[in-house]
Design a protein around this motif. Structure first.
Motif, short mmCIF file in Angstrom:
data_model
loop_
_atom_site.label_atom_id
_atom_site.label_comp_id
_atom_site.label_asym_id
_atom_site.label_seq_id
_atom_site.Cartn_x
_atom_site.Cartn_y
_atom_site.Cartn_z
N ILE A 115 65.18 44.57 38.10
CA ILE A 115 66.48 43.94 38.29
C ILE A 115 67.62 44.92 38.06
O ILE A 115 67.55 45.78 37.18
N SER A 116 68.69 44.75 38.83
CA SER A 116 69.92 45.51 38.60
C SER A 116 71.10 44.55 38.58
O SER A 116 70.96 43.36 38.88
N LYS A 117 72.27 45.07 38.25
CA LYS A 117 73.48 44.25 38.21
C LYS A 117 73.91 43.78 39.60
O LYS A 117 74.78 42.94 39.73
N LYS A 118 73.29 44.32 40.63
CA LYS A 118 73.59 43.88 41.99
C LYS A 118 72.73 42.69 42.42
O LYS A 118 72.88 42.17 43.52
N ASP A 119 71.84 42.26 41.51
CA ASP A 119 70.90 41.19 41.83
C ASP A 119 71.25 39.90 41.09
O ASP A 119 71.79 39.92 39.98
N ALA A 120 70.90 38.77 41.69
CA ALA A 120 71.06 37.45 41.07
C ALA A 120 69.69 36.87 40.79
O ALA A 120 68.73 37.10 41.53
N ILE A 121 69.61 36.09 39.71
CA ILE A 121 68.33 35.55 39.26
C ILE A 121 68.37 34.04 39.19
O ILE A 121 69.36 33.45 38.74
N ILE A 122 67.29 33.41 39.63
CA ILE A 122 67.07 31.99 39.39
C ILE A 122 66.01 31.88 38.31
O ILE A 122 64.91 32.43 38.44
N GLU A 123 66.35 31.19 37.22
CA GLU A 123 65.38 30.95 36.15
C GLU A 123 65.07 29.47 36.09
O GLU A 123 65.96 28.62 36.24
N ILE A 124 63.80 29.15 35.87
CA ILE A 124 63.34 27.75 35.82
C ILE A 124 62.86 27.47 34.40
O ILE A 124 61.94 28.12 33.91
N GLY A 125 63.49 26.52 33.74
CA GLY A 125 63.10 26.17 32.38
C GLY A 125 63.48 27.23 31.37
O GLY A 125 62.59 27.79 30.71
N PRO A 126 64.77 27.52 31.19
CA PRO A 126 65.17 28.58 30.24
C PRO A 126 64.90 28.24 28.78
O PRO A 126 64.86 29.14 27.94
N GLY A 127 64.74 26.96 28.46
CA GLY A 127 64.44 26.59 27.08
C GLY A 127 65.57 26.95 26.15
O GLY A 127 66.71 26.50 26.31
N LEU A 128 65.29 27.81 25.14
CA LEU A 128 66.31 28.23 24.19
C LEU A 128 66.98 29.54 24.60
O LEU A 128 67.85 30.04 23.89
N GLY A 129 66.57 30.11 25.71
CA GLY A 129 67.27 31.25 26.25
C GLY A 129 66.71 32.62 25.92
O GLY A 129 67.39 33.62 26.12
N SER A 130 65.49 32.69 25.42
CA SER A 130 64.91 33.99 25.09
C SER A 130 64.89 34.93 26.29
O SER A 130 65.35 36.08 26.21
N LEU A 131 64.36 34.43 27.41
CA LEU A 131 64.31 35.23 28.62
C LEU A 131 65.68 35.30 29.29
O LEU A 131 66.07 36.34 29.83
N THR A 132 66.42 34.22 29.21
CA THR A 132 67.75 34.16 29.84
C THR A 132 68.66 35.26 29.33
O THR A 132 69.40 35.88 30.10
N GLU A 133 68.60 35.50 28.03
CA GLU A 133 69.46 36.53 27.44
C GLU A 133 69.17 37.91 28.04
O GLU A 133 70.09 38.64 28.40
N VAL A 134 67.89 38.24 28.16
CA VAL A 134 67.52 39.54 28.72
C VAL A 134 67.93 39.62 30.19
O VAL A 134 68.39 40.66 30.67
N LEU A 135 67.79 38.50 30.89
CA LEU A 135 68.19 38.46 32.30
C LEU A 135 69.70 38.65 32.45
O LEU A 135 70.16 39.37 33.35
N CYS A 136 70.47 38.01 31.58
CA CYS A 136 71.92 38.18 31.63
C CYS A 136 72.33 39.62 31.36
O CYS A 136 73.32 40.11 31.92
#
Length: 285
Positions: free
Chosen positions: A45-66
């Motif tokens: 992933i780079s800052k030029k990319d957008a991500i769809i996350e399914i079921g982020p829960g408490l955001g453990s993975l979401t934070e790294v994706l952001c």
């Protein structure tokens, strides 16, 4: 190291918000920071990319994706998790949380509204085990501007998705997905890195969607129908599976015309063979 990615923080967050993992949503929160990083590394992933996350829960993975991506669009079905999720993502502005079942969402419309202008759109997610297959097949069956999927799932399902001919894991699911994308199992994940721990181990699968599929059926729905019918019972011959759904004399003639042995089992055929069967049925209809 992220505070969200620790077992202590996940447990504290659940306790603070008086929450427990809900079985009906297949909630298992990933707590290993190294694995979180490796998942995102695999997604490339780079800052030029957008991500769809399914079921982020408490955001453990979401934070790294952001941290890595330009924007994250996350679908969370559990409304009880929305506030703690937002609290855990304080400091980030490049995300949108939609409180909706991914199977009912208008993904195409949401991509157009929130993710327009990015070089690529990828799905990166720790999928709920109980709806893994409907999610993947549902997304791949639509005409979506998604180039890559990197998904955590039950190890057994990952093996099936990546199954090859003449192996026990090869089946209709393998072929349906590999018709649309290349499939590779890139990481095995032990059950011990989740809270609560599931009963099985997991794996991360990367799917790279074809720009132009190397093989194309005349009718995708007929192909999917054929694949399901051919693998109704694995131990039966192709012929015996086909005559359950199609007229016996028609199957006799079809296999003769296509030079396919009636005694062969479906697991011995490759995607091109199934497309030949599918196209034959489409033409005759």
């Amino acid at each position: 190291m992220s505070k969200i990615g620790t077992a202590g923080f996940v447990n504290k967050s659940l306790k603070h918000n008086q929450l427990t993992a809900k079985k009906k949503y297949g909630q298992n929160f990933l707590i290993d920071q190294n694995i979180l990083g490796r998942i995102v590394d695999v997604a490339d992933i780079s800052k030029k990319d957008a991500i769809i996350e399914i079921g982020p829960g408490l955001g453990s993975l979401t934070e790294v994706l952001c941290e890595r991506a330009g924007y994250v669009l996350a679908y969370e079905i559990d409304s009880d998790l929305l506030e703690p999720l937002k609290e855990n993502l304080i400091g980030f502005l490049n995300y949108k949380i939609i409180n909706q079942d991914i199977l009912k969402a208008n993904i195409k419309q949401d991509i157009e509204q929130y993710l327009k202008g990015y070089d690529h759109v990828y799905v990166v997610a720790n999928l709920p085990y109980y709806i893994t297959t409907p999610i993947i097949l549902g997304l791949l069956s639509q005409e979506l501007n998604i180039q890559r999927y990197v998904m955590m799932m039950q190890l057994e399902v990952a093996d099936r998705i990546c199954g090859k001919p003449q192996t026990k894991d090869y089946n209709a699911l393998s072929l349906m997905i590999q018709y649309k994308a290349t499939a590779n199992k890139v990481l095995k994940v032990p059950r011990t890195v989740f809270v609560p721990a599931p009963n099985v181990d997991s794996a991360v699968v990367r799917l790279d969607v074809y720009d132009v599929p190397p093989l194309k059926a005349k009718d995708d729905q007929v192909l999917y129908e054929v694949l399901r019918n051919c693998f109704i019972q694995r131990r039966k011959t192709l012929y015996n599976n086909l005559i359950v759904s199609y007229d016996k004399s028609f199957v006799d003639q079809m296999l003769k015309d296509l030079h396919i042995s009636p005694s062969v089992r479906a697991e011995a055929l490759d995607l091109a063979d199934f497309i030949s069967i599918s196209d034959y049925i489409t033409q005759k209809r």
